[in-house]
Design an enzyme around this catalytic site. Structure first.
Site, PDB file in Angstrom:
ATOM      1  N   ASP A 316       0.863  -1.174   0.000  1.00 28.07           N
ATOM      2  CA  ASP A 316       0.000   0.000   0.000  1.00 28.07           C
ATOM      3  C   ASP A 316       0.912   1.241   0.000  1.00 28.07           C
ATOM      4  O   ASP A 316       2.133   1.154   0.149  1.00 28.07           O
ATOM      5  CB  ASP A 316      -0.979   0.004   1.180  1.00 28.07           C
ATOM      6  CG  ASP A 316      -2.212   0.866   0.878  1.00 28.07           C
ATOM      7  OD1 ASP A 316      -2.193   1.623  -0.113  1.00 28.07           O
ATOM      8  OD2 ASP A 316      -3.188   0.795   1.646  1.00 28.07           O
TER       9      ASP A 316
HETATM   10  C1  BGC Z   1      -5.144   3.110   0.059  1.00 27.87           C
HETATM   11  C2  BGC Z   1      -5.305   2.032  -0.975  1.00 27.87           C
HETATM   12  C3  BGC Z   1      -5.214   2.610  -2.365  1.00 27.87           C
HETATM   13  C4  BGC Z   1      -3.896   3.356  -2.483  1.00 27.87           C
HETATM   14  C5  BGC Z   1      -3.659   3.943  -3.854  1.00 27.87           C
HETATM   15  C6  BGC Z   1      -3.945   4.004  -0.208  1.00 27.87           C
HETATM   16  O1  BGC Z   1      -3.934   5.124   0.594  1.00 27.87           O
HETATM   17  O2  BGC Z   1      -5.041   2.518   1.331  1.00 27.87           O
HETATM   18  O3  BGC Z   1      -6.518   1.360  -0.796  1.00 27.87           O
HETATM   19  O4  BGC Z   1      -5.323   1.601  -3.318  1.00 27.87           O
HETATM   20  O5  BGC Z   1      -3.878   4.399  -1.542  1.00 27.87           O
HETATM   21  O6  BGC Z   1      -4.462   5.020  -4.095  1.00 27.87           O
END
Ligand code: BGC
Length: 780
Positions: A316
């Protein structure tokens, strides 16, 4: 095989030249060299292996050669995912992404879409780098790309897996037409704490329903051919147990037993793998003291060794970097080593691999073989998508123009939205609004608010112009002679609690109308990431206005728009009709109108328990009994498991939802009360529509394992079927149950069932009292 069809593209022009530079042996040549069709012309797939992962000797040769020519820095580039300068969800560690692409330092980009923009960036990789390895474009396409469907929790409330899959299918068609190859969805985190804002992003609290939804979404995104130009790679996220954040506070510590991890939080991930998901995303949280992005237990022992996952793992957003503040790594270099060695293949946005991994290899802390394995997984996906043959195949402006907002997509969004809505109360049949309701007072902060209609994760969704509000929807769909007037009346902003500015106007409108529709709930960004609350009440001054509207004596219909279960206990006690509409998407206003005016008979059921108040959170239907269950004591008894000031029961149960018609359930019949170890039994009940309208019912099967080597939940969903019944019609619904359906993590940590006695019931919602249980036994 279908997936090979894209390799029929003939290469010509500059692309052929650039690929020839990148490859000593082109995919096409490799294919010719390996053109030794097996007897049946098919490729052997291992049992349980997704079709896209079938062995491919041609690909292996191609990748061997390519990887053999790559420098260490070029390899690390393939393990790096950076955001463009379009809107993102976290800190931007590097704003030099274009220079990074040209330098071969980045292999994948997210938050960049449209055919033109992805083509422009792809050009930088193809014409600016030595090996001309194409970029992979990822994005959060969560519940629609341009045409926005209801939020994920709402879709789950449809309990209609065809509807869920259709939403993902449309999302894939639109996103891929704008150059996107890969979506960061589905979010399959089981969520049982309404305080946690990300409860809106998943399928709710249940393992079984969540696993079915995970499968439907993966199949919708990926289709049956990952290389088809209108499908995208799906991502099961966030691995793992992110939904168990302490106190419902986002990113907070997770401390669950290995048994709970395996029985509650992991099964939807496994279901995603079984459905063929091609990528996984780690979670921000720690699990048992180890941040997920550094957890070898999760990323290698379970994901690769136990489950045999074939795809690639991305972290993530900056979650490798966050291992430093977690107190697990002393610096970024060590964090990168921990992540790579644990099983991470790609670093999202942190640039940790980019800036440190070469040094770690030089110091012998990371084995080059581990890097090669990760690089191969990433390149394999690019190969399987056909990007080495045509890096621009998804960036096609004509297809983009022909695809976005197709009328059938908008119609699908409307249909899925109304299927997602849950009728929570309908005293005196206030709904549907027919006949005497000639003048409608529409009030509330969510009655005419476009941005709110599409929820928090509608990444590429147009928030300003496209969404149809309730006001627009009701006006467009009202029968001739029915007026719909609007007054905002109240505010959902926390700071507006106590204000009464708009009340007089709303109350005056209410007084001169036949019926009041109050559109209340939460602002769109009060759920989603970093949106935890310590209250589940209506925010702002909505509750106060609602009380005054009810006091007018006019019938009130509360339409809730929200991404979490709210504790609308006062409304349940005082408002005659309540419809939960989640954030219903681009066509939301029409969909709400369809339900309120009775053009659609509501059929949704809650995928989460609604607590009476925040003090009950976390709450879920499949709890344990405890040694002192409340039923043991007389009413008000002290030494039982209860609260002094609130009943144990929730406000609304998991699986609950009403219809404009009525259904009755017959007693359950079993094919046998004995289940043999290798056999199965069936359980049936006859459901009858005893009302005046056709309607759909979600028939639910629950089981209780009475005694186990470890304690077992008081009920577990083990099956469901959504059926349509005409007035007076009956249908017998039959479920098959085998011992393995009753498996869990036993005392010795093995996974399996245990012999003994079980209760089973078929019911319109969770809660044993909804039906009379029957008993069966599994024999030794
Ligand atoms: C979130 C994810 C997301 C990623 C990319 C993160 O802050 O937890 O779910 O896919 O950002 O945008």
């Amino acid at each position: 095989m279908k997936r090979n069809s894209i390799h029929q593209f003939a290469l010509s022009g500059p692309l052929a030249i650039c690929l020839a530079t990148a490859l000593a042996t082109s995919p096409a040549q490799a294919r010719d060299m390996s053109a030794q069709p097996s007897a049946a012309g098919t490729v052997e797939i291992e049992p349980g292996q997704p079709e896209w992962a079938a062995p491919d000797a041609e690909m292996d040769r191609f990748l061997d050669e390519l990887i053999g020519r790559m420098t260490l820095d070029e390899k690390i580039g393939q393990l790096t995912l950076l955001t463009s300068d379009w809107e993102s969800t976290g800190p931007t560690m590097r704003d030099t992404y274009k220079a990074d692409i040209r330098a071969g330092k980045v292999g994948s980009i997210f938050n960049a879409y449209t055919a033109d923009y992805t083509r422009e960036l792809q050009d930088l990789a193809i014409n600016g780098t030595r090996l001309k390895i194409p970029l992979l474009f990822g994005y959060d396409v969560i519940h629609g790309h341009r045409t926005i469907f209801p939020i994920s929790l709402g879709e789950a409330a449809s309990w209609d897996m065809e509807a869920v899959e259709l939403s993902a299918r449309v999302s894939a068609e639109e996103a891929s037409a704008e150059g996107i190859h890969w979506t960061f969805s589905p979010m399959v985190d089981v969520a049982r704490d309404a305080r946690w804002g990300r409860i809106s992003e998943g399928a709710g609290e249940d393992v079984y329903l969540g696993s079915k939804v995970a499968k439907a979404r993966v199949e919708g995104y990926q289709g049956d051919d990952l290389s088809a130009v209108d499908t995208v790679i799906a991502t099961a996220k966030h691995f793992a147990a992110y939904g168990a954040a302490q106190a419902g506070r986002d990113y907070h510590t997770v401390d669950v037993s290995d048994r709970t991890l395996r029985d509650v939080y992991l099964p939807p991930f496994k279901a995603a793998i079984d459905a063929g998901v091609a990528s996984f995303m780690t979670s921000f949280n720690e699990v048992d003291g180890v941040p997920a992005s550094g957890s070898r237990y999760l990323l290698t022992d379970i994901l690769r060794d136990e489950w045999g996952f074939d795809g690639f793992v991305v972290t993530d957003y900056t979650s490798i970097n966050e291992m430093v503040p977690h107190g697990y790594a002393e610096d970024l270099k060590q964090a990168g080593e921990q992540a790579l060695n644990a099983g991470v293949d790609m670093d999202m946005q942190g640039a940790v691999f980019m800036e440190n991994l070469a040094q770690s290899v030089a110091e012998g802390r990371v084995d080059i073989a581990a890097i090669d394995t990760a690089v191969r997984r990433v390149l394999e996906m690019k190969y399987r998508l056909g990007l080495f043959e045509d890096p621009y195949r998804y960036s096609d402006r004509a297809r983009q123009e022909a695809t976005l907002y197709k009328p059938e997509f908008l119609e699908a969004a409307r249909d899925v939205a109304r299927k997602s809505m849950v009728l929570l109360k309908n005293e005196g049949d206030v709904l549907p609004l027919v006949g005497s309701a000639k003048s409608i007072a529409l009030v509330g902060p969510l009655a005419d608010s476009k941005p709110d209609m599409i929820g928090s994760w509608a990444a590429a969704g147009d928030r300003q112009t496209r969404p149809v509000t309730l006001l627009e929807g009701l006006r467009a769909n009202a029968a001739d002679g029915v007026t719909v007037e609007y007054a905002k009346g109240a505010s959902y902003e926390f700071a507006d609690e106590g204000k009464t500015d708009g009340f007089a106007e709303a109350l005056a409108l209410a007084e001169r109308s036949d019926v009041i529709v109050a559109a209340m709930g939460e602002k769109w960004d009060m759920t989603g990431e970093a949106a935890s609350r310590t209250s589940l009440d209506l925010p702002g001054n909505q509750q106060a206005l609602l009380e005054q509207l009810v006091a007018t004596g006019k019938p009130v219909v509360l339409v809730m728009l929200s991404g979490r279960p709210n504790s609308i206990t006062w409304a349940e006690d005082n408002v005659p009709a309540i419809l939960h509409a989640w954030y219903p998407g681009t066509q939301g206003g029409h969909a709400v109108a369809d339900v309120l005016f009775g053009k659609y008979n509501p059929s949704g059921k809650l995928p989460v328990t609604f607590p009476r108040n925040v003090g009950q959170a976390p709450i879920h239907y499949d709890m344990k009994n405890t040694g002192r269950p409340i039923e043991l004591g007389a009413p008000g008894a002290k030494y039982v498991s209860r609260y002094l000031n609130t009943p144990n029961d929730p406000l609304y149960r998991f699986g609950y939802g009403l219809s404009y018609t009525d259904f009755t359930y017959s007693p359950v019949t079993l094919s046998s009360a004995q289940m043999a170890a290798g056999g199965n039994i069936t359980a049936s009940a006859t459901i009858t529509n005893t009302g005046q309208r056709a309607g759909e019912e979600v028939v639910q099967l629950y089981v209780r394992d009475l005694v186990g080597s470890v304690t077992r939940p008081v009920q577990e969903l083990k099956g469901f079927e959504k059926i349509m019944l005409q007035p007076g019609e009956s249908r017998t619904v039959t479920f098959e149950i085998a011992p393995q359906d009753l498996a869990f993590t036993r005392a010795d940590m093995s996974h399996g069932w245990e012999p003994g006695e079980f209760q089973l019931w078929i019911a319109p919602s969770s809660g044993a009292e909804a039906s009379t249980p029957v008993t069966f036994t599994i024999q030794e």
